[in-house]
Write a protein that holds these residues in place. Sequence first.
Motif: not given
Length: 555
Positions: A434-435, A502-504, A517-518, A522-523
């Motif tokens: 989702g993100v 996700i960052e990795r 991050r935005e 929202i999610f």
Amino acid sequence: MGSYYDAPEGVDVRGRYDEEFATRVLTLDALRFVAGLQREFRGAVQHAMERRSEAQRRYDSGEVPRFDPATRLVREGEWACAGVVPPVIEDRRVEITGPTERKMVINALNSGAKVFMADFEDALSPTWENLMRGQVNLRDAVAGTITYQDKARNNRVYKLNDRTATLFVRPRGWHLPESHILIDGEPAIGCLVDFGLYFYHNHAAFRATHGGGFGPFFYLPKMEHSREAKIWNSVFERAEKHAGVGKGSIRATVLIETLPAVFQMDEILYELRDHSAGLNCGRWDYIFSYVKTFRAHPDRLLPDRVLVGMAQHFMRSYSNLLIRTCHRRGVHAMGGMAAQIPIRDNPVANEAALELVRNDKLREVQAGHDGTWAAHPGLIPAITEVFSSHMGATPHQIDTMKRKDATTVTEEDLLQKPRGVRTMEGLRLNTRVGVQYLAAWLTGTGSVPLYNLMEDAATAEISRVQNWQWLRYEAILDGDGVGARVTKEVFARVVEEEMARIEREVGKERFEKGMYREACKIFVKQCMAATLDDFLTLDAYNCIVLHHPEAPAKL
């Protein structure tokens, strides 16, 4: 603060000025045509949306969707849709879908599929640039002049083959606005902008070169009731009258992708009967709609989304009823999306994924579907082989299956509760999909490859509403998280850990430059809302609307 496009009275175009948009899409007469559609039908659309809300309030109070007793004679009557299936869309055994990006349009039309559905809806982030550039691209595609020079691939030039797929266009749903165009001070209805601009500029060329006297062709999304189909039928009639072509020239396939609509399939076909090209199983949105419809029913919690497939009784019943309904009325019954994409660096995993696709498509063709969807050109040969092995040279199964009296599908079949486990990994997958999807959507990309699947807004919606449902009722998890409840605290920990993952996976630099991050804000807000919002994209849409009210200075 008026429009600087050459717009008719009462129309204010607030999107960025572009000379190509002005001369090839947003012409004075085209905008006048769109404004006429809006003024004639906005009252009916507003009424239909109010009726949607009324129905949802009834479901929230404990009711469930049912077949409407008032339209029993329509369901039981011996009538058929428009008699002649246009020859150019008689064989639809494999269709490919995708956004209206220029390179994708060329590749999809060249893919070997029978139909390409160019998507202004779930596979497209509705930025001003995407929507208007998409209209330019489709105009060039209809004319047969579309080319693309790929600078990233040594300036390779893409152009159309001699034989291409037949073009269908999916406008947005009735609920979505187009906030870059104001008509009489109100945001335009998004689907009327998409339909109106495409039809106005392309109907004559399409009919002459692609449709054999029929067309253009459309897919219609997100309906919940036949009254919404009736509006579309009136829109088509108005467009045909404007163009001076015969009634029934336009043909459209309706996606049955909401739970209420499955109880309205006969009625939807009846309202569109002069313009119908069948129905389609929009199964990912259908799962999303199941949760949304039953958002106030704690006894209907979904299992992990990967388990909500066509083996579930309520999903199989939906497919069977769609096939039976379409063939009884003489139109195509189209199957669902194969979302897999080739796994190029792992031949074993790729073959396993292809085998899943083959088995799914074998089920569809044996059940009676006349064709199906693919998200990637790499799937088309395998799917074509499955359908052709079963159907041979016959273009569809309408007459064959019509003679087979399928088992009656009841309300109880369509409403049977889904079965399966709910796991921590399911919660995690929903969150990271989702993100990541929403982060891409916010930057203008609406079709996103994630974990070997092509994700669009439908799968992001499933992720959101399932998280919301599990949080709202503190679902008990099975598997590794056995006994754990999905509380706000548990979800907060999952979000933190999945954002780190996700960052990795994407890399720190890409993560920092992206909208992750935005998107997460929202999610998470949507997942934790007190009341489930109808659509994730409605909330996020405001983040991508950019008004340019001032005209550029003229030299």
